[in-house]
Design a protein around this motif. Structure first.
Motif, PDB file in Angstrom:
ATOM      1  N   HIS A 149     -41.119 -35.746  12.564  1.00 49.82           N
ATOM      2  CA  HIS A 149     -40.129 -35.159  11.655  1.00 49.82           C
ATOM      3  C   HIS A 149     -38.916 -36.086  11.558  1.00 49.82           C
ATOM      4  O   HIS A 149     -38.394 -36.352  10.477  1.00 49.82           O
ATOM      5  CB  HIS A 149     -39.672 -33.788  12.151  1.00 49.82           C
ATOM      6  CG  HIS A 149     -40.746 -32.747  12.124  1.00 49.82           C
ATOM      7  ND1 HIS A 149     -40.488 -31.423  12.402  1.00 49.82           N
ATOM      8  CD2 HIS A 149     -42.068 -32.821  11.862  1.00 49.82           C
ATOM      9  CE1 HIS A 149     -41.609 -30.727  12.320  1.00 49.82           C
ATOM     10  NE2 HIS A 149     -42.583 -31.565  11.994  1.00 49.82           N
ATOM     11  N   ASP A 184     -49.019 -29.347  10.521  1.00 50.40           N
ATOM     12  CA  ASP A 184     -47.919 -29.877  11.334  1.00 50.40           C
ATOM     13  C   ASP A 184     -48.346 -30.084  12.786  1.00 50.40           C
ATOM     14  O   ASP A 184     -48.045 -31.117  13.388  1.00 50.40           O
ATOM     15  CB  ASP A 184     -46.732 -28.912  11.250  1.00 50.40           C
ATOM     16  CG  ASP A 184     -45.560 -29.355  12.104  1.00 50.40           C
ATOM     17  OD1 ASP A 184     -45.120 -30.513  11.944  1.00 50.40           O
ATOM     18  OD2 ASP A 184     -45.087 -28.560  12.929  1.00 50.40           O
ATOM     19  N   SER A 221     -48.352 -24.889   9.036  1.00 57.24           N
ATOM     20  CA  SER A 221     -48.187 -24.891  10.487  1.00 57.24           C
ATOM     21  C   SER A 221     -49.327 -25.633  11.170  1.00 57.24           C
ATOM     22  O   SER A 221     -49.114 -26.415  12.111  1.00 57.24           O
ATOM     23  CB  SER A 221     -48.120 -23.447  11.001  1.00 57.24           C
ATOM     24  OG  SER A 221     -48.086 -23.415  12.410  1.00 57.24           O
ATOM     25  N   ARG A 248     -37.320 -30.791   7.958  1.00 51.40           N
ATOM     26  CA  ARG A 248     -35.888 -30.765   8.302  1.00 51.40           C
ATOM     27  C   ARG A 248     -35.634 -30.150   9.673  1.00 51.40           C
ATOM     28  O   ARG A 248     -34.518 -30.213  10.182  1.00 51.40           O
ATOM     29  CB  ARG A 248     -35.109 -29.987   7.241  1.00 51.40           C
ATOM     30  CG  ARG A 248     -35.210 -30.577   5.838  1.00 51.40           C
ATOM     31  CD  ARG A 248     -34.195 -29.937   4.906  1.00 51.40           C
ATOM     32  NE  ARG A 248     -34.326 -30.453   3.556  1.00 51.40           N
ATOM     33  CZ  ARG A 248     -34.957 -29.835   2.562  1.00 51.40           C
ATOM     34  NH1 ARG A 248     -35.508 -28.651   2.783  1.00 51.40           N
ATOM     35  NH2 ARG A 248     -35.026 -30.360   1.361  1.00 51.40           N
ATOM     36  N   THR A 249     -36.675 -29.552  10.292  1.00 53.05           N
ATOM     37  CA  THR A 249     -36.460 -28.896  11.582  1.00 53.05           C
ATOM     38  C   THR A 249     -36.320 -29.895  12.722  1.00 53.05           C
ATOM     39  O   THR A 249     -35.694 -29.626  13.727  1.00 53.05           O
ATOM     40  CB  THR A 249     -37.635 -27.955  11.909  1.00 53.05           C
ATOM     41  OG1 THR A 249     -38.843 -28.730  12.052  1.00 53.05           O
ATOM     42  CG2 THR A 249     -37.829 -26.936  10.807  1.00 53.05           C
ATOM     43  N   LYS A 250     -36.971 -31.057  12.592  1.00 56.22           N
ATOM     44  CA  LYS A 250     -36.908 -32.127  13.593  1.00 56.22           C
ATOM     45  C   LYS A 250     -37.356 -31.671  14.975  1.00 56.22           C
ATOM     46  O   LYS A 250     -36.780 -32.054  15.988  1.00 56.22           O
ATOM     47  CB  LYS A 250     -35.494 -32.714  13.662  1.00 56.22           C
ATOM     48  CG  LYS A 250     -35.024 -33.317  12.356  1.00 56.22           C
ATOM     49  CD  LYS A 250     -33.642 -33.933  12.489  1.00 56.22           C
ATOM     50  CE  LYS A 250     -33.171 -34.481  11.155  1.00 56.22           C
ATOM     51  NZ  LYS A 250     -31.818 -35.057  11.230  1.00 56.22           N
ATOM     52  N   THR A 251     -38.381 -30.830  15.035  1.00 52.18           N
ATOM     53  CA  THR A 251     -38.893 -30.384  16.334  1.00 52.18           C
ATOM     54  C   THR A 251     -39.972 -31.315  16.867  1.00 52.18           C
ATOM     55  O   THR A 251     -40.326 -31.241  18.040  1.00 52.18           O
ATOM     56  CB  THR A 251     -39.473 -28.958  16.227  1.00 52.18           C
ATOM     57  OG1 THR A 251     -40.513 -28.948  15.242  1.00 52.18           O
ATOM     58  CG2 THR A 251     -38.385 -27.974  15.828  1.00 52.18           C
ATOM     59  N   ASP A 258     -39.531 -28.406   3.740  1.00 55.31           N
ATOM     60  CA  ASP A 258     -38.561 -27.633   4.525  1.00 55.31           C
ATOM     61  C   ASP A 258     -38.808 -27.829   6.023  1.00 55.31           C
ATOM     62  O   ASP A 258     -37.857 -27.939   6.810  1.00 55.31           O
ATOM     63  CB  ASP A 258     -38.658 -26.146   4.179  1.00 55.31           C
ATOM     64  CG  ASP A 258     -38.175 -25.836   2.769  1.00 55.31           C
ATOM     65  OD1 ASP A 258     -37.471 -26.684   2.184  1.00 55.31           O
ATOM     66  OD2 ASP A 258     -38.533 -24.757   2.242  1.00 55.31           O
ATOM     67  N   LEU A 259     -40.078 -27.865   6.409  1.00 55.04           N
ATOM     68  CA  LEU A 259     -40.427 -28.019   7.822  1.00 55.04           C
ATOM     69  C   LEU A 259     -39.947 -29.362   8.364  1.00 55.04           C
ATOM     70  O   LEU A 259     -39.554 -29.463   9.530  1.00 55.04           O
ATOM     71  CB  LEU A 259     -41.945 -27.894   7.984  1.00 55.04           C
ATOM     72  CG  LEU A 259     -42.482 -27.927   9.414  1.00 55.04           C
ATOM     73  CD1 LEU A 259     -41.972 -26.726  10.209  1.00 55.04           C
ATOM     74  CD2 LEU A 259     -44.001 -27.939   9.403  1.00 55.04           C
TER      75      LEU A 259
END
Length: 294
Positions: A219, A177, A174, A212-215, A209-210
């Motif tokens: 990403h 990111d 986190s 794939r969130t596209k926030t 995995d993170l």
């Protein structure tokens, strides 16, 4: 550390040279807040000669009401006597080239290796060169961005610090990111592509995995690259299959047809240029005899 880890550390520092001041902060030098500017310099020292002397990274730091300073940064995975004896030469040449104070920072893959450098480099009686050596224990835990003033600082910490587990791994990812989300998406995506091959399995899987969130913008940049690379790989595979089919069809059309050995040789080839060369050779000779011979 693997070669790609070494290269990523240097690339990140060169992208954000102010990170060199932060590296000094990790050993209590308190330079980051006082630093007013940072810029990379040539990593090659001294006059050209038979053996080029090149450091991993060289940064010039500027301060208010103080002399500028040259920081030589080396990344080391293991102890090498030849490197130990070469490092004073780097510092002496930088001192001559830039006529500024010089400091040496060594980023080490283990604390044991770092401890060997903390005694400095002994040139002779009462003549010792101080070394700032940083092992995993010197880097902050990645639980917040407060101690990581640049994205490069986060990248270097992610590579060097001890691999986190469980809840700490979640905080680690986190934090990484959030820090990468503050820089240009393309550069952040570059870092991610390399970090996924360097990190331990658990944090690497969490990071993947993170993505794939596209926030965050980077990403999407990362996902777009994967799709593009997939399309490019698909195009190449399709072209390879088509080239094989063409060659097989040409041989099948001959009076003797295609042999099992010839078909097996064609199907085993994964080099489109090789297949195209066989096609050209077949057209030029009009025969399959000796087609696969060099």
């Amino acid at each position: 550390m693997p070669g790609d880890a070494h290269e990523l550390i240097i690339k990140a520092i060169e992208d954000e040279p102010l990170t060199a001041a932060w590296l000094l902060d990790t050993v209590g030098c308190q330079q980051f807040e006082r630093c007013t500017a940072a810029e990379t310099r040539s990593t090659s020292f001294g006059s050209p000669g038979r053996t080029e002397r090149r450091a991993d990274a060289v940064v010039k730091l500027s301060f208010k009401k103080e002399d500028d300073r040259i920081i030589i940064i080396e990344v080391q995975n293991e102890w090498k006597n030849e490197k130990y004896y070469r490092l004073p030469g780097y510092m002496a040449r930088a001192f001559e080239d830039y006529q500024l104070p010089v400091e040496l920072v060594i980023i080490c893959s283990t604390d044991t290796l770092a401890s060997r450098f903390w005694d400095g480099i002994q040139l002779g009686p009462e003549n010792n060169i101080k070394v700032r050596a940083l092992g995993p224990a010197y880097f902050p835990q990645m639980v917040s961005t407060s101690g990581l003033p640049t994205a490069a600082a986060a990248v270097v910490t992610a590579i060097i610090s001890k691999p986190p587990k469980g809840r700490k791994a979640e905080l680690f990812i986190s934090t990484l990111d959030r820090r990468l989300g503050t820089i240009e998406p393309g550069r952040a995506a570059d870092y991610i592509m390399q970090l996924l091959t360097i990190l331990e399995d658990e944090p690497a899987q969490m990071l993947e995995d993170l993505m794939r969130t596209k926030t965050r913008p980077y990403h999407s940049e990362y996902s777009d690259r994967l799709r593009f690379e997939g399309r490019e790989a698909g195009r190449e595979e399709g072209a390879l299959l088509q080239t094989r089919r063409i060659l097989v069809s040409m041989l099948e059309a001959t009076q003797t047809g295609i042999t099992a050995e010839q078909r097996q040789r064609i199907e085993a080839s994964t080099d489109r240029q090789e297949l195209e060369a066989w096609i050209t050779k077949f057209i030029a000779s009009g025969s399959a005899a000796g087609l696969f011979e060099e």
